[in-house]
Structure formats: C-alpha cells, structure tokens
Scaffold this motif. Structure first.
Motif, short mmCIF file in Angstrom:
data_model
loop_
_atom_site.label_atom_id
_atom_site.label_comp_id
_atom_site.label_asym_id
_atom_site.label_seq_id
_atom_site.Cartn_x
_atom_site.Cartn_y
_atom_site.Cartn_z
N ASP A 70 0.82 -1.21 0.00
CA ASP A 70 0.00 0.00 0.00
C ASP A 70 0.86 1.27 0.00
O ASP A 70 0.51 2.27 -0.65
CB ASP A 70 -0.92 0.01 1.22
N ALA A 71 1.96 1.25 0.71
CA ALA A 71 2.83 2.43 0.77
C ALA A 71 3.48 2.70 -0.58
O ALA A 71 3.63 3.86 -1.00
CB ALA A 71 3.90 2.25 1.85
N ASP A 82 5.75 4.71 -10.98
CA ASP A 82 5.39 3.29 -10.95
C ASP A 82 5.65 2.76 -9.54
O ASP A 82 6.78 2.88 -9.04
CB ASP A 82 6.25 2.54 -11.98
N PRO A 83 4.66 2.16 -8.86
CA PRO A 83 4.89 1.63 -7.51
C PRO A 83 6.04 0.62 -7.46
O PRO A 83 6.69 0.48 -6.43
CB PRO A 83 3.55 0.97 -7.16
N GLY A 84 6.30 -0.05 -8.58
CA GLY A 84 7.39 -1.01 -8.62
C GLY A 84 8.76 -0.37 -8.59
O GLY A 84 9.77 -1.07 -8.47
N LEU A 269 5.80 3.16 7.24
CA LEU A 269 5.19 3.05 5.92
C LEU A 269 3.67 3.15 6.03
O LEU A 269 3.01 3.73 5.15
CB LEU A 269 5.58 1.73 5.25
N ALA A 270 3.09 2.62 7.10
CA ALA A 270 1.65 2.78 7.32
C ALA A 270 1.32 4.26 7.50
O ALA A 270 0.31 4.77 6.97
CB ALA A 270 1.22 1.98 8.55
N GLY A 271 2.17 4.97 8.23
CA GLY A 271 1.97 6.40 8.40
C GLY A 271 2.14 7.17 7.11
O GLY A 271 1.43 8.17 6.87
N THR A 272 3.04 6.73 6.26
CA THR A 272 3.25 7.38 4.96
C THR A 272 2.00 7.25 4.10
O THR A 272 1.54 8.22 3.47
CB THR A 272 4.46 6.76 4.25
N SER A 273 1.43 6.06 4.05
CA SER A 273 0.18 5.87 3.29
C SER A 273 -0.92 6.76 3.83
O SER A 273 -1.69 7.37 3.06
CB SER A 273 -0.26 4.41 3.34
N ALA A 274 -1.00 6.86 5.15
CA ALA A 274 -2.04 7.69 5.76
C ALA A 274 -1.83 9.16 5.42
O ALA A 274 -2.81 9.90 5.21
CB ALA A 274 -2.03 7.49 7.28
N ALA A 275 -0.58 9.60 5.36
CA ALA A 275 -0.30 11.00 5.00
C ALA A 275 -0.73 11.28 3.56
O ALA A 275 -1.32 12.34 3.27
CB ALA A 275 1.19 11.30 5.18
N VAL A 276 -0.44 10.36 2.66
CA VAL A 276 -0.85 10.53 1.27
C VAL A 276 -2.37 10.57 1.17
O VAL A 276 -2.95 11.41 0.46
CB VAL A 276 -0.25 9.42 0.38
N ASP A 277 -3.04 9.67 1.88
CA ASP A 277 -4.51 9.66 1.84
C ASP A 277 -5.08 10.94 2.45
O ASP A 277 -6.12 11.44 1.99
CB ASP A 277 -5.04 8.43 2.58
#
Length: 404
Positions: A70-71, A82-84, A269-277
């Motif tokens: 997800d991150a 690209d996420p990859g 990384l969970a926090g990073t996804s949350a910041a983007v969201d």
C-alpha cells in the motif's frame, strides 16, 4: 471528479493537527511539518497489530506485506511514479548516499558529474564523495544571489559526452527557488546522462508528475508532508533493474527490494500511506486518488502563494529587512536577514511570542556560502495549515523586533 479550482478550507485542515492546539504559529514546516491525527493513529495501529516479516502464511506476515504494498502505491500516486520503482529508506540522505555509491561503481577517470550551489548538501556531498573516490570530475552550476535563480545557461558549458549524472534540487529548501526541471531534464538526457532530483522541499508544496518533470531519480521525505520520518526514492523499475547495490547474500534481489537494507519500518510506511490519503482528501472524495492528490496540491499551492504574496508585501515595509528569496517560481519559503541584528536573535524573539521561525543555513551549505551568509538567515516556511492569524502574529513579532 474533484474541482481543480476548489479553495482549501484551512480551518478544516487545521482541525486535524493536534499540535496546533498548543497555540504556536508554525513557520518551521521546511524542517518537518506538523502531523495530522490520522497519521499518528496509522503508526500506532500498525505497531500494535500482529506483525512479522513479510510473507503470506500468517496474519502477521500478511499485515506487513499489505503495508508495504500500500505504501508503494500511495507514493506512486503522490509523485506519478510506478509503484514497482518506489524504494524506502531511513532518509533521503541515506538513499542518496547509497545510490551514489552504486552508480559510482561504473564510473571512472574522465567521467563527470554535475551538482549545483543551490542544493541542500544531501544532494551535493554524496555525489562529490562518490566522484572523488572514483576519480571522477565534479562540475558545478551556480545560482545568481541577486535573483536566487539557478543559472541554467551554464548547462551548456558543463554537460558533455562524459557526463554521467546531474543532481539538482526541485526547490531550494533555503530560498524556495524552483528550477525549470523539464528544461534541465531535456538537456541532461540529450547529453546521455542521468538526472537525480531532490524533491524533498518541492513535494510539500506542488503537485508532482515525475514523468513530466523528467528526472530519472526523484527523492522525497514524507515527514515534510505530514508523514513519519523516512525517505523515498522513485525511479523506473527497468532503470533500477540495471543497478547492483551492495546487499546481504540472502536478501531479495528483486526490484525495488534489492535497494532496501534490512527490515522495513512497517509502522512508518503505514503512516506514509495515511499522509498521502490525508492529502488526497483535502478537497473531498471524488475521483481516483491520483486525481484527488493533484487537485489537493494545486489548492495548497494557491493558498500558500496568496499568503506568501501578503507576507512579502509586508516584509518590504519593515526597516532593515532583506528578502533573499526572489526567484520567479518559488515555494512559499522566505529567507530574510536584518541590517544590524543577527537572524538568531529574531528566531529567539519570535519563539518567546509563540511564533516558530528558525534561523540557520539548514544544510544548504553551498547556497549559504554563495550568499555570503555562512550563518544563513531567518527562514519563514508556509504550510497548508498556515492561516492569516499566523501571518498576523509573525508580522507583529517582526515589527516589534525591527523596532527593537
């Protein structure tokens, strides 16, 4: 679809930041933004959930795998990558040093790298050190202290057939200057070289489209845009496939994992996804995440530019104040000095009033020397949560300080 001209509801944005309830006016965002509650909650939830090394058998393993996947997707959406090709590390500095060492393995005497005097030292010293160890020539691009503009006309004289890489900032963390990245990318690629862009400061203030901007490598730091302290490097997966970084023998040789040393910090990384969201939700929930991110950052830019314009006009009326941030395109980050008093005095005076605007050179070592300001100046950084009341408090404090 989200309206691309919608205004930012700053009061609603501010309500998400517990730190703002302490009553301080924060102009220290370029060193790291304040954090919304949802990001802290995401970090907490990841740390107390079942967690193990990434795999697919146990719930703990699957939780880790999901967080990483997800991150990568979140950061890919944020910068248009690209996420990859999304690599995580401890910091932008660490990732740049690691990449410099890896690339330098194919460099040799007669090759050249190009750096600028506008950049944060994290996008200068790793390349200089790697070049020196490989016997590679370092060439420099200057900036004009009178305008704070990067002298892109110098590209013609520093680029050649032996240029291997050019490192340039997306926006100066000291002056706010935003160089013309597409122009630079075109010239660098025409010379057959790679372009590395330090996007740490830019990503917090503008919508990023890495393919349109043109860098081969783009680095940024989530803690500058509401996230945790970590670093991100993005590149085309096929380019990363050509590189062989140092790694442990049993660790994965896949891209991007081969560039990530040790176990990733899943909670960050969970926090990073949350910041983007969180950024994606600033204007609402219509459209896919990439569309919402672009619209949100365009609204952020309009809001910050309006406050910056007000602030600059007011600073011009203060006696003895010199504004060094003068580029035609710039972030809302202002460097000022005072005719007869040290910037550090202003920093401490403002802090006594609950206004946080730090003084220094902020690791922009070459830029501060070029400005003949070895100690830097007072840096005023605006953020999406900055409002007119903050500006009022800052200007009142600066007025009292200059009348001193």
């Amino acid at each position: 679809m989200t309206s691309m001209g919608q205004a930012l509801d700053v009061a609603a944005v501010r309500a998400h930041f517990p730190a703002l309830r302490a009553g301080f006016a924060h102009f220290d965002g370029p060193g790291g933004s304040q954090t919304p509650e949802v990001v802290g909650r995401a970090v907490h939830d990841a740390m107390v959930a079942p967690m193990a090394n990434r795999a697919s058998v146990t719930e703990a393993e699957r939780n880790a795998e999901t967080i990483v996947r997800d991150a990568r997707r979140a950061m890919g959406d944020l910068v248009g990558a690209d996420p990859g090709g999304v690599v995580f590390g401890r910091s932008m500095t660490q990732l740049t040093f690691d990449l410099a060492r890896t690339l330098a393995g194919s460099w040799g005497p007669g090759d050249e790298v190009v750096v600028t005097r506008l950049d944060h030292d994290a996008n200068v010293r790793p390349w200089v050190i790697a070049a020196e160890r490989a016997g590679v020539t370092v060439r420099w691009i200057d900036f004009d202290p009178a305008t704070s503009e990067l002298v892109t006309d110098e590209l013609g004289s520093v680029l050649g057939e032996r240029t291997r890489l050019v490192a340039v900032t997306g926006a100066s963390n000291l002056l706010g200057t935003r160089p013309d990245l597409p122009l630079i990318a075109d010239r660098v690629h025409a010379a057959g070289a790679l372009l590395f862009v330090d996007g740490v400061h830019l990503t917090a203030h503008a919508a990023i489209d890495q393919p349109a901007l043109g860098p081969d490598f783009f680095a940024c730091s989530p803690y500058k845009f509401f996230g945790p302290h970590c670093g991100v490097l993005t590149a085309r997966p096929e380019l990363l496939e050509t590189l062989r970084p140092d790694k442990l023998a049993p660790s994965s040789n896949d891209v991007p994992e081969r560039f990530e040393l040790g176990t990733l910090p899943y909670e960050l990384l969970a926090g990073t996804s949350a910041a983007v969201d969180f950024i994606a939700g600033l204007l609402g929930s219509d459209g896919d995440r990439r569309e919402r991110l672009v619209a949100s950052m365009q609204a952020v830019e309009r809001h910050e530019d309006a406050l910056r314009d007000r602030l600059e006009h007011a600073l011009a009326a203060l006696p003895g104040v010199t504004l060094h941030s003068r580029a035609a395109r710039r972030t809302p980050t202002l460097l000022i000095t005072f005719a007869d008093r040290a910037a550090d005095e202003a920093y401490r005076f403002l802090a006594s009033l609950g206004v946080n605007a730090p003084a220094g050179s902020f690791y922009a070592y070459e830029a501060a020397r070029r400005l003949e300001l070895p100690d830097g100046g007072l840096r005023i950084g605006l953020a999406p949560y900055t409002d007119d009341n903050d500006i009022d408090r800052l200007l009142d404090g600066l007025g009292r300080f200059t009348r001193g």
